[in-house]
Design an enzyme around this catalytic site. Structure first.
Site, short mmCIF file in Angstrom:
data_model
loop_
_atom_site.label_atom_id
_atom_site.label_comp_id
_atom_site.label_asym_id
_atom_site.label_seq_id
_atom_site.Cartn_x
_atom_site.Cartn_y
_atom_site.Cartn_z
N ASP A 1 0.82 -1.22 0.00
CA ASP A 1 0.00 0.00 0.00
C ASP A 1 0.85 1.27 0.00
OD1 ASP A 1 -2.55 -1.44 0.23
OD2 ASP A 1 -1.91 -1.89 2.27
N HIS B 1 -4.23 -2.16 -6.52
CA HIS B 1 -3.50 -1.01 -7.03
C HIS B 1 -4.50 0.07 -7.44
CE1 HIS B 1 0.34 -3.54 -8.07
NE2 HIS B 1 0.00 -3.56 -6.80
#
Length: 452
Positions: free
Chosen positions: A20, A48
């Site tokens: 992340d 993503h």
């Protein structure tokens, strides 16, 4: 795409923390300088995100270069394929006017996530915080090869040869593990396969041929180096190799074409699921809180209804500060929506990752999130630079800056407090900072030709 006359090259981009870090937005910014964006590991467990002026684009298996129509996309043999999720993603992109025909190529050596893998993961993966997408069991069966006298794993090439036989065997394998009606899942997979099949290639040197013709490749890593199945802290890791060196195995390209390694970090560390997070704000209390929230399906909406982040910051304790930072910087899992555990920037961890995995340059996202510390009692940004005795953390403090002075365009200079922090960070990391994130939108990324 431009036709080059000389041999091409490949760069590898990986996350340097616990996932992340905003890898997709960096890939999106760099994509115009490449001919191919390629994935080499993981599957639908990767989330993503690219924030655009038209909305948020969420990807799980398709490489993050999709918004650049002249760029080709490749999914290498190191990735596992969730047929239903990938088909849904392809159709979602088509609905947004992004046609992948002629752009996306998938290696036929990619293993296929089976119904048995979903069932196994959802039964056993919760304790280590998996996404429940069957990724780990799929990789495990690929390594096991046989179970109960039958093949335990199938690749896309098996579906290409005899899809009926493969789906029948998948049904038998799933029936051995669970009483749930598998027929519906198999039927959905059959339909999804018809969407995915046109993109599959049986050419093992498809990417190599592009590079020999001059193509420039950017390998996009999923998850991050601290979650590597070998180098990470077992069992709280992902099930694939996330390291830059694996890009050439899972990405189907000889390593002789490697040029450089790009690392992506963020100014506040976070982690989804269980496992070590040494600089976590709130320590064990935060880990237990986030674990309970994940099990109970609580996330962003729940915290927004329960807490005022500014009131939490005024309390001054680490646990409350962590919740406030999560809320104000939107630290919730892309793929799961679960609250991420939040910690301070760990410079010692970054230094080791950069050295151990051969990182040449760094991008630092979420620098805007540091403005949160202007609302704390001491108005300082704490950065962990190591431990003095193996237990107590050594923390440096930098003057904080107010949210109102965060630049909204490239013409506006950085706050001097942030500039000082970035110059110090580049110096202690020993690598150039090539860009920083100042907000979630594509336009809020600032690239540097020289040091900030």
């Amino acid at each position: 795409m431009d036709t080059a006359t000389k041999t091409g090259y490949a760069d590898v981009l990986v996350g340097l923390q616990y996932g992340d870090e905003g890898k997709a937005r960096v890939v999106d910014h760099l994509a115009a300088g490449y001919d191919v964006i390629a994935r080499f590991n993981g599957g639908a467990n990767a989330g993503h995100t690219i924030a655009t002026s038209e909305g948020i684009l969420r990807l799980r298996q398709v490489p993050s270069g999709v918004l650049h129509p002249r760029v080709s996309l490749y999914i290498g043999s190191g990735c596992v394929i969730g047929l239903r999720q990938l088909a849904s993603e392809i159709e979602m992109l088509a609905g947004q006017g992004i046609d992948l025909a002629g752009r996306l190529t998938i290696s036929d050596r990619c293993p296929v996530v089976q119904p048995a893998h979903f069932l196994s993961d959802r039964r056993d993966g919760g304790r280590i915080g998996t996404t429940g997408n069957g990724i780990g069991p799929c990789y495990a069966d690929l390594a096991a090869r046989m179970r109960g006298g039958e093949r335990s794993a199938f690749q896309l090439c098996d579906l290409m040869r005899d899809e009926s036989r493969v789906f029948e065997q998948m049904m038998r394998l799933a029936a051995q593990r669970d009483d749930e009606d598998i027929a519906v899942l198999i039927q959905e997979m059959r339909q999804a396969w018809q969407v995915v099949r046109p993109f599959v290639t049986d050419n093992p040197v498809a990417l190599l041929e592009r590079v020999e013709g001059g193509a420039r490749v950017l390998f996009e890593g999923a998850q991050s180096v601290m979650l590597d199945v070998v180098q990470g802290a077992q069992p709280w890791v992902t099930s694939s190799h996330t390291l830059p060196s694996y890009a050439y195995v899972g990405g189907d390209l000889p390593c002789r074409y490697h040029r450089k390694t790009i690392g992506v970090a963020k100014a506040m560390v976070s982690r989804v699921g269980s496992g070590p997070l040494p600089t976590e704000l709130g320590a064990e209390r935060s880990e237990a809180y986030c674990a309970d929230a994940g099990r109970e399906g609580r996330g962003r909406a729940d915290e927004a209804a329960r807490f005022d982040p500014r009131a939490l910051l005024a309390q001054g304790d680490a646990f409350s500060t962590g919740i406030a930072i999560r809320m104000l910087s939107n630290e919730y899992g892309t793929g799961t929506g679960r609250p991420r555990r939040v910690g301070l920037l760990d410079v010692a961890q970054l230094q080791l990752a950069i050295r151990q995995f051969g990182v040449d340059e760094v991008y630092l996202n979420k620098c805007d999130s540091l403005a949160v510390f202007a609302q704390t009692r001491d108005r300082c940004i704490p950065v962990v630079v190591g431990s003095r005795d193996g237990n107590a953390m050594h923390v440096m403090r930098f003057p904080a800056f107010d949210e109102s002075v965060i630049p909204r365009d490239d013409a506006t200079p950085l706050p001097p407090q942030l500039e000082t922090l970035l110059e110090w960070l580049a110096d202690v990391l020993g690598r150039p900072l090539r860009g920083i994130g100042l907000g979630p939108q594509r336009a809020q990324m600032r690239l540097f030709k020289t040091q900030p």
